[in-house]
Design a protein around this motif. Sequence first.
Motif, PDB file in Angstrom:
ATOM      1  N   ASP A   8      17.957  43.986  29.771  1.00  0.00           N
ATOM      2  CA  ASP A   8      18.628  44.999  29.274  1.00  0.00           C
ATOM      3  C   ASP A   8      17.639  45.083  27.720  1.00  0.00           C
ATOM      4  N   ARG A   9      16.768  46.150  27.792  1.00  0.00           N
ATOM      5  CA  ARG A   9      16.121  46.454  26.935  1.00  0.00           C
ATOM      6  C   ARG A   9      16.730  47.044  25.661  1.00  0.00           C
ATOM      7  N   SER A  10      17.727  47.312  25.728  1.00  0.00           N
ATOM      8  CA  SER A  10      18.773  47.721  24.494  1.00  0.00           C
ATOM      9  C   SER A  10      19.385  46.534  23.917  1.00  0.00           C
ATOM     10  N   GLN A  11      19.355  45.338  24.310  1.00  0.00           N
ATOM     11  CA  GLN A  11      20.022  44.273  23.840  1.00  0.00           C
ATOM     12  C   GLN A  11      19.249  43.812  22.211  1.00  0.00           C
ATOM     13  N   PRO A  12      20.251  44.050  21.392  1.00  0.00           N
ATOM     14  CA  PRO A  12      19.929  43.631  20.106  1.00  0.00           C
ATOM     15  C   PRO A  12      19.642  42.185  19.640  1.00  0.00           C
ATOM     16  N   TYR A  13      18.872  41.957  18.808  1.00  0.00           N
ATOM     17  CA  TYR A  13      18.675  40.577  18.438  1.00  0.00           C
ATOM     18  C   TYR A  13      19.553  40.250  17.330  1.00  0.00           C
ATOM     19  N   LEU A  14      20.594  39.109  17.221  1.00  0.00           N
ATOM     20  CA  LEU A  14      21.360  38.705  16.362  1.00  0.00           C
ATOM     21  C   LEU A  14      20.541  38.246  15.210  1.00  0.00           C
ATOM     22  N   LEU A  15      19.367  37.530  15.458  1.00  0.00           N
ATOM     23  CA  LEU A  15      18.563  37.140  14.353  1.00  0.00           C
ATOM     24  C   LEU A  15      17.067  37.482  14.574  1.00  0.00           C
ATOM     25  N   PRO A  16      16.259  37.609  13.594  1.00  0.00           N
ATOM     26  CA  PRO A  16      14.702  38.101  13.851  1.00  0.00           C
ATOM     27  C   PRO A  16      14.198  36.969  14.773  1.00  0.00           C
ATOM     28  N   PRO A  17      13.221  37.431  15.686  1.00  0.00           N
ATOM     29  CA  PRO A  17      12.690  36.502  16.725  1.00  0.00           C
ATOM     30  C   PRO A  17      11.557  35.721  16.176  1.00  0.00           C
ATOM     31  N   ASP A  18      11.243  34.419  16.536  1.00  0.00           N
ATOM     32  CA  ASP A  18      10.299  33.781  15.969  1.00  0.00           C
ATOM     33  C   ASP A  18       9.200  33.896  16.916  1.00  0.00           C
ATOM     34  N   LEU A  19       8.213  34.734  16.491  1.00  0.00           N
ATOM     35  CA  LEU A  19       6.953  35.066  17.529  1.00  0.00           C
ATOM     36  C   LEU A  19       6.172  33.702  17.939  1.00  0.00           C
ATOM     37  N   ALA A  93      -1.232  37.979  12.726  1.00  0.00           N
ATOM     38  CA  ALA A  93      -1.243  39.090  11.661  1.00  0.00           C
ATOM     39  C   ALA A  93       0.168  38.828  10.868  1.00  0.00           C
ATOM     40  N   ALA A  94       0.735  37.854  11.263  1.00  0.00           N
ATOM     41  CA  ALA A  94       1.996  37.800  10.562  1.00  0.00           C
ATOM     42  C   ALA A  94       3.074  38.800  10.445  1.00  0.00           C
ATOM     43  N   ASN A  95       3.039  39.654  11.536  1.00  0.00           N
ATOM     44  CA  ASN A  95       3.738  40.826  11.485  1.00  0.00           C
ATOM     45  C   ASN A  95       3.427  41.909  10.414  1.00  0.00           C
ATOM     46  N   LEU A  96       2.294  41.752  10.085  1.00  0.00           N
ATOM     47  CA  LEU A  96       1.785  43.011   9.212  1.00  0.00           C
ATOM     48  C   LEU A  96       0.898  43.641   9.822  1.00  0.00           C
ATOM     49  N   HIS A  97       0.664  44.906   9.132  1.00  0.00           N
ATOM     50  CA  HIS A  97       0.046  45.744   9.931  1.00  0.00           C
ATOM     51  C   HIS A  97      -1.387  46.411   9.405  1.00  0.00           C
ATOM     52  N   PRO A  98      -2.262  45.756   8.920  1.00  0.00           N
ATOM     53  CA  PRO A  98      -3.660  46.221   8.294  1.00  0.00           C
ATOM     54  C   PRO A  98      -4.014  47.543   8.566  1.00  0.00           C
ATOM     55  N   ASP A  99      -4.346  48.572   8.077  1.00  0.00           N
ATOM     56  CA  ASP A  99      -4.832  49.779   8.611  1.00  0.00           C
ATOM     57  C   ASP A  99      -6.309  49.561   8.885  1.00  0.00           C
ATOM     58  N   HIS A 100      -6.986  50.675   9.807  1.00  0.00           N
ATOM     59  CA  HIS A 100      -8.360  50.390  10.496  1.00  0.00           C
ATOM     60  C   HIS A 100      -9.415  50.453   9.198  1.00  0.00           C
ATOM     61  N   ASP A 101      -9.065  51.200   8.070  1.00  0.00           N
ATOM     62  CA  ASP A 101     -10.202  51.096   7.123  1.00  0.00           C
ATOM     63  C   ASP A 101     -10.125  49.985   6.377  1.00  0.00           C
ATOM     64  N   THR A 102      -9.019  49.131   6.101  1.00  0.00           N
ATOM     65  CA  THR A 102      -9.071  47.604   5.676  1.00  0.00           C
ATOM     66  C   THR A 102      -9.654  46.951   6.602  1.00  0.00           C
ATOM     67  N   ILE A 103      -9.518  46.717   7.864  1.00  0.00           N
ATOM     68  CA  ILE A 103     -10.090  46.066   8.736  1.00  0.00           C
ATOM     69  C   ILE A 103     -11.563  46.263   8.746  1.00  0.00           C
ATOM     70  N   ALA A 104     -12.150  47.701   8.970  1.00  0.00           N
ATOM     71  CA  ALA A 104     -13.459  47.681   9.100  1.00  0.00           C
ATOM     72  C   ALA A 104     -14.187  47.239   7.706  1.00  0.00           C
TER      73      ALA A 104
END
Length: 447
Positions: A8-19, A93-104
Amino acid sequence: MSSFIPFDRSQPYLLPPDLKSWLPADDMAHFIVAAVERVPMSAFCVPVRTGGRAQYHPRLMLALLIFSYANGLFSSRRIERATYRDIGVRFVAANLHPDHDTIATFRRTNRTAIEAAFAQVLLLARETGLLRLGVVSIDGTKIDADASKYRSVRYDRIRALREQLAVDIAKLMDQAEHADATDSDPQALPEALARRETLKAKLDEACARLEADAKAQAEAARPAYEKKKAVYDAKTGRRGRAPKPPDDEPPPDRQISLTDPDSRLMRRSDAHEFRQAYNAQAVVCAEGSQLIVTTDVVATSADAPSFASTVLSMENTIGLPKTVLADTGYASGQAVRDLRKKGIDPLVAIGRPCARRPYDFRPPPENREPRRITGPWRLAMKKKLETTKAGNVYRLRKQTVEPVFGIIKSIMGFRRFSLRSLAKVTTEWTLVALAYNCKRMARLQAA
């Protein structure tokens, strides 16, 4: 009737998942994160900010780059997109999302940190017993530059185009003045004028670069010319042809790229086409680990000029090897002498005993005699390689360094540099070698 696992792809997580729990315990991501933690903060180039939004941690950015390169993600935009889609990238990336300009920007400005991480991974390999510096192999591979070969221009053509552009710009300036006087459309001519002035500026820069390189080469060759001239002047009787002084003007057929002036037109062999590329060098451990122990990038198709300097660069990092294996492209008497002075035994192939396949589809060359070997050091090296001991050691070359290039190009998919200029390309090649080493060590530790 078949039974299926319910989902069930709509199943919500009760707690945040541990990646971390979504990755295998032996995944390469864990090794890269641990290796980057060993890099000192002083190695990073961190811009000083007095306010505004906080920066991403440099260790996080470096680990993100290494893991992405190891998995075939070289574009900064693709890396940014993977921070949302890829579990491994998202964990690093610790669930962060640096933009491409920052990476470059981080990739361009943190050469010292990338080199420090490269050294730390090798030291870690030595501590765990995976790396032994007895025998190493060296080879080079041509990798495309971030430039088209159709933007490469000859010196004589540059001079002709500059004269033509100067005339065109003068005509456009006269038309612009006439347009101002007649109060006509002021938007038509400046755009055409700007395009030609931009092109002329690029041609002026390329011409100046070619002339500066020619003068530098002439100055480097002048001591040898003075020595030959002194010997010639001291002769009596029939002297022969006088030595020719070095020319400080580029030859008409000398070419340069307007996109990446450091790159050169080169090809893998006589059977391949010319490409705008760099010659990427790698020294690989030949005692089982197949780790890259040092790298270099040169803007020439010849391997011999950088042979000694590439191997000796290991002296200040992890130490010098005892034996280095090289193919016939590295045959240089001066390089062999320089390596022997440092206690390194070079084994370099002399000539090509089997240049053609036994059943080659191409017709055999007509009246081609094998090249005679006359140099004393070449004769001595050839005799040494014919012995059983040296021959058995030399056979390790093609089964150690050449598979590394195959993995980098075919498995990791790295066939073209993303940066321009020799300094930045050297940084990116070190990053590629670092990603390969992490990939290789994770596989060796899991075995």
